[in-house]
Design a protein around this motif. Structure first.
Motif, short mmCIF file in Angstrom:
data_model
loop_
_atom_site.label_atom_id
_atom_site.label_comp_id
_atom_site.label_asym_id
_atom_site.label_seq_id
_atom_site.Cartn_x
_atom_site.Cartn_y
_atom_site.Cartn_z
N GLU A 84 0.83 -1.20 0.00
CA GLU A 84 0.00 0.00 0.00
C GLU A 84 0.87 1.26 0.00
OE1 GLU A 84 -3.86 -1.78 2.47
OE2 GLU A 84 -2.24 -0.76 3.52
N LEU A 85 1.97 1.23 0.75
CA LEU A 85 2.88 2.38 0.75
C LEU A 85 3.48 2.62 -0.63
CD1 LEU A 85 4.79 1.92 4.13
CD2 LEU A 85 3.20 3.75 3.53
N ALA A 86 3.81 1.54 -1.32
CA ALA A 86 4.38 1.68 -2.66
C ALA A 86 3.38 2.35 -3.60
CB ALA A 86 4.79 0.31 -3.19
N VAL A 87 2.10 1.98 -3.47
CA VAL A 87 1.06 2.59 -4.30
C VAL A 87 0.92 4.08 -3.99
CG1 VAL A 87 -1.41 2.59 -4.82
CG2 VAL A 87 -0.18 0.42 -4.59
N GLU A 88 0.91 4.42 -2.68
CA GLU A 88 0.77 5.82 -2.29
C GLU A 88 1.97 6.65 -2.74
OE1 GLU A 88 -1.86 7.24 -1.01
OE2 GLU A 88 -2.92 5.32 -1.07
N VAL A 89 3.17 6.09 -2.63
CA VAL A 89 4.37 6.81 -3.08
C VAL A 89 4.31 7.06 -4.58
CG1 VAL A 89 6.87 6.59 -3.38
CG2 VAL A 89 5.83 6.00 -1.19
N LYS A 90 3.83 6.08 -5.32
CA LYS A 90 3.71 6.24 -6.77
C LYS A 90 2.72 7.35 -7.11
CE LYS A 90 2.68 3.68 -11.01
NZ LYS A 90 2.28 2.37 -11.60
N LYS A 91 1.58 7.38 -6.41
CA LYS A 91 0.59 8.43 -6.66
C LYS A 91 1.17 9.80 -6.34
CE LYS A 91 -3.58 5.67 -5.80
NZ LYS A 91 -4.78 5.51 -4.91
#
Length: 238
Positions: free
Chosen positions: A131-138
């Protein structure tokens, strides 16, 4: 086809006579609370049949070992309290100390459990690595988009062309003049319609019709430089 009756447990030993009587009396004294024959027989796992348990309990009550009480159609038996052994004061004090110690230990465990539960809830609310990886990408995409919007400003590129600016000026002048004209028409007709009415009735009529007048903000805008005579929206932007 009817189901077959459940086979008896081969390990179950059915007590009779004195053994059954002693078993029932021992159980009731140990539990020291009211029981019916059905409950005692069930709690003894059928070691003493229900019918035999009822007869034994009645006999024990006649001997004075039990006390029999009848409530409606139900009969209860309880150990005769006069026959119970008194607990020595030192033993009673030791039991009270044990109870206090166990109670304090339970309170300590309860506090630990509460702390652990709070920590578990905190961990569950923490985003996973995925989930952190997704948020960082956004976030990275938003930063890239914002930087793209800043590039024209850094390069000194006009955000609006002269033609677009002129069109805005023309639209502003056109629609403001239209608004002024419509307001004048409304005021004229409203004066004619309410000229013969007292002010209070005119106000009530306006409320019934759902009329909305200019607010203080509208008046301040109208008196400001934006709507001053000769002011052009485009001139303010250049």
């Amino acid at each position: 086809m009817a189901s077959k009756a459940k086979a008896a447990d081969p390990k179950l030993v059915v007590l009779k006579g004195k053994e059954a009587e002693d078993k029932v009396l021992e159980y009731i004294r140990k539990m020291n609370r009211p029981f019916g024959a059905v409950d005692v027989s069930a709690n003894l796992k059928g070691a003493v049949p229900k019918a035999a348990t009822q007869k034994i309990m009645v006999a024990l009550a006649e001997k004075g070992d039990l006390v029999q009480k009848t409530y409606g159609k139900t009969t209860f038996f309880v150990a005769n309290q006069a026959n119970l052994e008194d607990i020595p004061s030192d033993r009673l004090a030791a039991l009270e100390a044990d109870v206090k110690r166990i109670d304090e230990h339970n309170k300590s465990l309860g506090a630990d459990l509460k702390s652990v539960a709070a920590e578990l809830a905190k961990l569950k609310s923490t985003p996973t690595d995925k989930e952190l990886a997704v948020e960082v990408k956004k976030a990275a995409e938003l930063v890239h988009k914002a930087r793209g919007h800043l590039e024209p400003l850094r390069a000194g590129t006009p955000l609006i062309s002269a033609e677009e600016n002129a069109q805005l000026d023309a639209d502003w002048t056109r629609w403001r003049n239209e608004w002024v004209r419509r307001r004048k028409v409304f005021n004229t007709f409203w004066s004619l319609a309410t000229d013969a009415l007292p002010p209070q009735q005119a106000t009530e009529l306006a409320d019934d019709l759902g009329l909305e007048y200019d607010t203080a903000e509208h008046g301040a805008l109208e008196r400001g430089t934006l709507c001053a005579a000769g002011s052009v929206l485009g001139k303010r932007r250049r």
